[in-house]
Design a protein around this motif. Structure first.
Motif, mmCIF file in Angstrom:
data_model
loop_
_atom_site.group_PDB
_atom_site.id
_atom_site.type_symbol
_atom_site.label_atom_id
_atom_site.label_comp_id
_atom_site.label_asym_id
_atom_site.label_seq_id
_atom_site.Cartn_x
_atom_site.Cartn_y
_atom_site.Cartn_z
ATOM 1 N N LEU A 1 2.405 -4.247 -5.827
ATOM 2 C CA LEU A 1 2.828 -4.668 -4.501
ATOM 3 C C LEU A 1 3.840 -3.675 -3.923
ATOM 4 O O LEU A 1 3.769 -3.304 -2.746
ATOM 5 C CB LEU A 1 3.437 -6.068 -4.555
ATOM 6 C CG LEU A 1 4.013 -6.612 -3.245
ATOM 7 C CD1 LEU A 1 2.949 -6.672 -2.167
ATOM 8 C CD2 LEU A 1 4.643 -7.984 -3.468
ATOM 9 N N GLY A 2 4.773 -3.236 -4.749
ATOM 10 C CA GLY A 2 5.754 -2.254 -4.287
ATOM 11 C C GLY A 2 5.088 -0.964 -3.847
ATOM 12 O O GLY A 2 5.435 -0.386 -2.806
ATOM 13 N N ARG A 3 4.098 -0.517 -4.616
ATOM 14 C CA ARG A 3 3.386 0.709 -4.252
ATOM 15 C C ARG A 3 2.623 0.508 -2.944
ATOM 16 O O ARG A 3 2.599 1.387 -2.075
ATOM 17 C CB ARG A 3 2.427 1.118 -5.374
ATOM 18 C CG ARG A 3 1.743 2.455 -5.136
ATOM 19 C CD ARG A 3 0.797 2.793 -6.281
ATOM 20 N NE ARG A 3 1.511 3.140 -7.498
ATOM 21 C CZ ARG A 3 2.001 4.352 -7.745
ATOM 22 N NH1 ARG A 3 1.854 5.311 -6.861
ATOM 23 N NH2 ARG A 3 2.622 4.599 -8.874
ATOM 24 N N ALA A 4 1.973 -0.660 -2.782
ATOM 25 C CA ALA A 4 1.217 -0.941 -1.563
ATOM 26 C C ALA A 4 2.146 -0.992 -0.347
ATOM 27 O O ALA A 4 1.816 -0.478 0.721
ATOM 28 C CB ALA A 4 0.450 -2.251 -1.700
ATOM 29 N N LEU A 5 3.293 -1.622 -0.510
ATOM 30 C CA LEU A 5 4.255 -1.672 0.592
ATOM 31 C C LEU A 5 4.735 -0.269 0.961
ATOM 32 O O LEU A 5 4.884 0.065 2.145
ATOM 33 C CB LEU A 5 5.448 -2.550 0.208
ATOM 34 C CG LEU A 5 5.184 -4.061 0.176
ATOM 35 C CD1 LEU A 5 6.316 -4.788 -0.551
ATOM 36 C CD2 LEU A 5 5.034 -4.606 1.601
ATOM 37 N N SER A 39 6.229 0.403 4.614
ATOM 38 C CA SER A 39 7.330 -0.566 4.534
ATOM 39 C C SER A 39 8.251 -0.193 3.376
ATOM 40 O O SER A 39 8.342 -0.900 2.370
ATOM 41 C CB SER A 39 6.779 -1.985 4.348
ATOM 42 O OG SER A 39 5.939 -2.344 5.410
ATOM 43 N N ALA A 40 8.900 0.961 3.503
ATOM 44 C CA ALA A 40 9.730 1.456 2.405
ATOM 45 C C ALA A 40 10.878 0.505 2.087
ATOM 46 O O ALA A 40 11.267 0.356 0.922
ATOM 47 C CB ALA A 40 10.269 2.847 2.742
ATOM 48 N N ARG A 52 11.986 7.115 -4.677
ATOM 49 C CA ARG A 52 11.220 7.711 -3.584
ATOM 50 C C ARG A 52 11.446 6.924 -2.287
ATOM 51 O O ARG A 52 11.589 7.509 -1.214
ATOM 52 C CB ARG A 52 9.734 7.755 -3.937
ATOM 53 C CG ARG A 52 8.897 8.498 -2.922
ATOM 54 C CD ARG A 52 7.497 8.709 -3.431
ATOM 55 N NE ARG A 52 7.456 9.601 -4.561
ATOM 56 C CZ ARG A 52 7.471 10.931 -4.461
ATOM 57 N NH1 ARG A 52 7.526 11.496 -3.278
ATOM 58 N NH2 ARG A 52 7.419 11.684 -5.535
ATOM 59 N N CYS A 53 11.487 5.600 -2.391
ATOM 60 C CA CYS A 53 11.778 4.778 -1.207
ATOM 61 C C CYS A 53 13.132 5.140 -0.622
ATOM 62 O O CYS A 53 13.280 5.290 0.603
ATOM 63 C CB CYS A 53 11.758 3.297 -1.566
ATOM 64 S SG CYS A 53 10.139 2.634 -1.994
#
Length: 956
Positions: A427-431, A436-437, A464-465
């Motif tokens: 989910l974090g990768r998809a966001l 949506s960082a 990275r975010c």
């Protein structure tokens, strides 16, 4: 049911027509109003008229039920284009890359004048909206007009933002309700009293009005009493009450089939309708025939579709929420038995009331993984639905990182907990991929706080975010935590990413130490890790000017990158920018671009799209250096698009700077000025190297435009040398010459030549030779200038920089003209003109024409620019009014020698007396200076854009 004459919209149609005759017409046409008010009818009539003028018309309609299907609307656009050009679908839908789709459509629209009509754009899917935004930002010349219709107050926010940001010329129409006269024109055979009642009941909405008009008098009375919406209502339910009222009168069988067809959508067929409506096949086919006869549905080629999108909306809402959810579940079960593609099943599963359903959760998660790269926003929705349906979940928000509302860990044991952590990581990768960082960082933060095998990857993605969001200190803290974790087998790619991030964050020592550790570890046996580490080491060697070692390292990395499979490259795609910059500094840009383009394809294919902004930016700089100017602008625009998608603020101005430099050679002064203001308004990058490039570009181009002063203050002569040090010194020498400071200019030229010898690359040798040629021109040493400019031309050619080489040829033409060699000057001008025309450097082409005219004008005084140094001195003193004896005394020569010089001067200048010497010298000096300035402005500009840096690792 919906056919009617075109009435009541004459003023609106005339407003749309007016845009066709204006000199600078609005090209984005916005048609707003409540549903059923006649937006579609107005757009259709305008499109018909435009089509009759021979203009291509492409009309598509977005629907609520395809909103969840990525690129559905764009697929319709491509299909319409394919009706005209059968090859367009294969080309435009080549790999599903949204930016590439936008570029391909832009090219298609640029070739033919087109009206693109997008009806009900408020229902457009996210990916299609991104492509519409791209077309607004990058209008295909003047050939595209875009008509967007949407419900009242529901213009997509992203479209509205884009229109404001680009200041696109727009026409905004709010379609008003019908008046009494409009209703009279529409229903001329209806009694006036009934028309008044219809107008009152429909509130002037043509669709309501027509549907009500078909009712009997008692039915109309009931509709007026029970279904009359309030005039101020903007509730979607109020929109289709009248249509639903009519559909509700259908026989039960037909009503069930219509509702089932609305649920099934574009994939409806008889078998699926039987299962969802829970009716036998004979009943479904009979119902389809009846619905087709009523104009509700159409059946063609085995496909079932509604006669109008509003009919499907009404049929869908006619059923209760529970019935719809259960029908979606039944549809998903049928599609599961058919082994239909997971994304098709997922669209139904996310709308079903699943409760706890392990199989559905697993399918949703797998579908989310499949569309992660191409439709990350859809992936986010499906992951959230899967997490809600997974066993062991509470009612907590699925993005809570696997904890209940009370903060306690959820039940399910270690295996379930690991699964939830893995899901949260996805989910974090998809966001992150969906742009949506901020949200991605929140989700990943909860995962990175937990021990386990996923923690390291979560920390890296979190870092990275933070980098994307410009929070460098937080990113460093996360990296420090990641660096402290125990190493495990297979951690090579992770260690590599840490090295990259550390080097980008100026932590040269830590990055170098990590590379050394990698080369000494077993992880280096992984081919992908080894080649990526080699590329990083190469860039470090370039920065330290260990050029011979760097070339050896680069050749090895360049060869080995080509040997990696796409799967191997996927793990180290973030290292490819290092290879691209190394190729840039070592003048091997063609190979660098090839590797960057492959990395971009791999990034899109394997869900690493967050690497695209930097890959596209490096590619833009390399393409500009190669003279592929239009491609460089497109690459810079792609980088801007990707950076905006991911919120990567640092790269916006960095990519904008290369576009600005490129437009300086291609476009009008007004276009360059517009881009200058756009870049100047952006925040400066946090990364020092990028910030220096942006500020240097704004200063230089702003000085050229006259809107800012070029920075002449700081001398780079004593700076620590970097791979572009000769270019930086040449730029400083050029500014010193412009200020008339010959001693400072000479020092800079001498230092540039020393730096070029140390670096040993042709691009830098060309920059130093150019600086020497300019200095020689300024001191009237035309023989030295000729020698230097010929070396400049040779070296720019060896570096593969055709535009810079042609600019050198232009300077050589000016030198030849000053020496009186007009035939040679003309040949050189023709050579430069051919190159500029070939690469699309229209601004430089215009400069060439100006110089050519000056040269032609100077031929009337053939030999004037061949005055010797002594003749020039005599001529200048004579121009001041000095007598022959006074000139002789000042120059320590005899009066007879002065007379001889004056005789030759008058002959060369085409004069009969010394009275015209001052005027003629002024004319020649003005023409010569203007010609020189026109040529040297921007020579070596692409390397100059990055001058004063060691590359990734130099941050002063």
């Amino acid at each position: 049911m919906f056919e009617r004459s075109f009435v009541g919209r004459g003023d609106d149609l005339r407003a749309l027509r007016s845009t066709c005759g204006e000199a600078d017409p609005p090209w984005v046409l916005l048609v707003e109003g409540p549903a059923g008010i006649g937006k579609s009818r107005l757009a259709d009539e305008f499109a018909r008229e435009i089509g009759e003028r021979g203009i291509r018309v492409v009309s598509v309609t977005a629907t609520e039920y395809e909103q969840a299907e990525p690129l559905h609307l764009v697929g319709d656009i491509v299909e319409r284009l394919s009706d005209i050009d059968a090859d367009v679908a294969d080309e435009v839908l080549a790999d599903g890359d949204v930016t590439e789709l936008g570029r391909q459509l832009r090219r298609r629209f640029a070739t033919t004048e087109t009206l693109l009509v997008v009806d009900d754009v408020h229902w457009a899917d996210t990916e299609s909206l991104r492509i519409l935004e791209y077309l607004i930002r990058n209008r295909p010349g003047g050939s595209l007009r875009l008509l967007l219709s949407y419900r009242e107050g529901q213009c997509p926010a992203s479209i509205a933002r884009q229109l404001r940001a680009t200041r696109a010329q727009t026409l905004h129409l709010r379609v008003p309700p019908f008046t009494e006269s409009d209703v009279a024109d529409l229903l001329p055979d209806t009694a006036p009293e009934r028309r008044d009642r219809l107008l009152s009941a429909s509130h002037g909405n043509p669709l309501y009005l027509l549907l009500l008009a078909e009712l009997s008098e008692p039915e109309l009375e009931r509709a007026v009493r029970g279904e009359n919406p309030e005039p101020s209502s903007n509730d979607y339910a109020a929109l289709d009450r009248t249509i639903r009222a009519e559909l509700a009168q259908l026989p039960r069988r037909e009503r069930l089939v219509a509702q089932a067809a609305a649920v099934c959508g574009v994939h409806a067929d008889v078998e699926l309708l039987c299962a969802t409506a829970q009716l036998p096949g004979t009943a479904v086919t009979a119902a389809l025939d009846d619905l087709a006869g009523r104009g509700v549905l159409t059946v063609s080629g085995g496909a079932v579709a509604f006669g109008h999108p509003l009919l499907r909306t009404a049929a869908y809402r006619l059923a209760g929420h529970g019935w719809r959810a259960e029908t979606h579940r039944r549809a998903a079960e049928v599609l599961r038995k058919r082994e239909a593609p997971l994304p098709i099943r997922a669209r139904h599963l996310e709308s079903a009331l699943l409760g706890t359903d392990e199989i559905a959760a697993r399918e949703l998660m797998r579908a989310a993984e499949q569309v992660l790269a191409s439709a990350p926003a859809t992936s986010v929705r499906w992951i959230c639905a899967a997490m809600r349906a997974a066993p062991g979940r509470s009612s907590a928000d699925p993005v809570d990182g696997g904890r209940s509302e009370s903060g306690a860990a959820l039940d399910g044991g270690p295996s379930a907990a690991a699964g939830r952590t893995s899901d949260a990581l996805l989910l974090g990768r998809a966001l992150l991929l969906s742009g949506s960082a901020e949200r991605a960082g929140e989700v990943l933060g909860s995962v990175s706080a937990q021990s386990g095998p996923h923690r390291l990857e979560a920390l890296l993605l979190s870092a990275r975010c933070e980098r994307i969001l410009g929070r460098v200190d937080t990113a460093r803290t996360l990296l420090a935590t990641a660096a402290s974790l125990p190493r495990r087998p297979g951690d090579g790619p992770v260690q590599l990413e840490l090295a990259i991030l550390e080097m980008q964050d100026h932590r040269d020592a830590e990055g170098g130490a990590r590379l050394n550790t990698l080369f000494a570890s077993d992880a280096i046996d992984d081919p992908a890790v080894r080649v990526a580490a080699t590329a990083l080491r190469c860039l470090s060697l370039v920065a330290d000017l260990r050029i011979t070692e760097a070339i050896t390292s680069y050749r090895q990395a360049e060869r080995d990158f080509g040997l990696l499979t796409d799967v191997q490259l996927r793990e180290v795609v973030h290292a490819v920018p290092a290879l691209g910059w190394a190729a840039f500094f070592l003048d091997d840009d063609r190979k660098g671009v090839a590797h960057l383009e492959r990395a971009m394809r791999v990034s899109r294919r394997f869900g690493r799209s967050y690497a695209l902004p930097e890959l596209q930016t490096v590619r833009a700089y390399s393409l500009a250096k190669l003279g592929r100017l239009a491609d460089a602008v497109a690459a810079a625009e792609d980088a801007d698009e990707s950076a905006r998608q991911f919120g990567y603020g640092d790269l916006l101005s960095f990519a904008g700077a290369v576009k600005l430099r490129t437009l300086q050679s291609m476009s009008s002064r007004a276009e360059v000025l517009e881009q200058w203001h756009a870049v100047a308004a952006l925040p400066r990058p946090v990364m020092g190297w990028w910030r220096e490039v942006v500020e240097t570009t704004l200063s230089d181009v702003g000085g050229w435009l006259g809107v800012a002063e070029a920075d002449h203050a700081r001398s780079p002569i004593d700076d620590r040398p970097g791979p572009l040090h000769a270019t930086q010194l040449g730029r400083f020498a050029h500014m010193a010459l412009a200020d008339g400071d010959l001693p400072v200019a000479l020092d800079a030229v001498t230092a540039a030549e020393a730096a070029a010898e140390l670096i040993g690359r042709p691009g830098q040798q060309a920059a130093a030779a150019l600086a020497r040629a300019e200095y020689a021109c300024a001191t009237d040493d035309l023989i030295a200038a000729e020698s230097a400019v010929l070396m400049c031309i040779e070296k720019f050619g060896a570096a593969g920089m055709p535009v810079n080489r042609a600019q050198g040829v232009l300077l050589a033409a000016t030198i030849a003209g000053r020496r009186g060699a007009f035939t040679l000057a003309t040949a050189r001008l023709s050579e430069a003109r051919a190159v500029f025309a070939d690469v699309g450097a229209h601004a430089l082409l215009s400069e060439t024409t100006t110089i050519q005219r000056r040269l032609a004008g100077s031929q009337t005084v053939r030999g004037a620019t061949a005055l010797t140094r002594r003749e020039r001195e005599v001529a200048e003193l004579a121009a001041l009014g000095c007598a022959n004896k006074e000139i002789a005394a000042r120059l320590y020569v005899s009066p007879r020698t002065v007379e001889d010089h004056l005789s030759r001067i008058l002959r060369k200048l085409g004069l009969s007396s010394r009275a015209g010497i001052a005027r003629r010298l002024a004319e020649l000096d003005a023409g010569s200076r203007a010609g020189d300035d026109a040529v040297v402005t921007g020579i070596g500009w692409m390397e100059e854009a990055l001058c004063g840096t060691k590359g990734w690792t130099s941050q002063r």
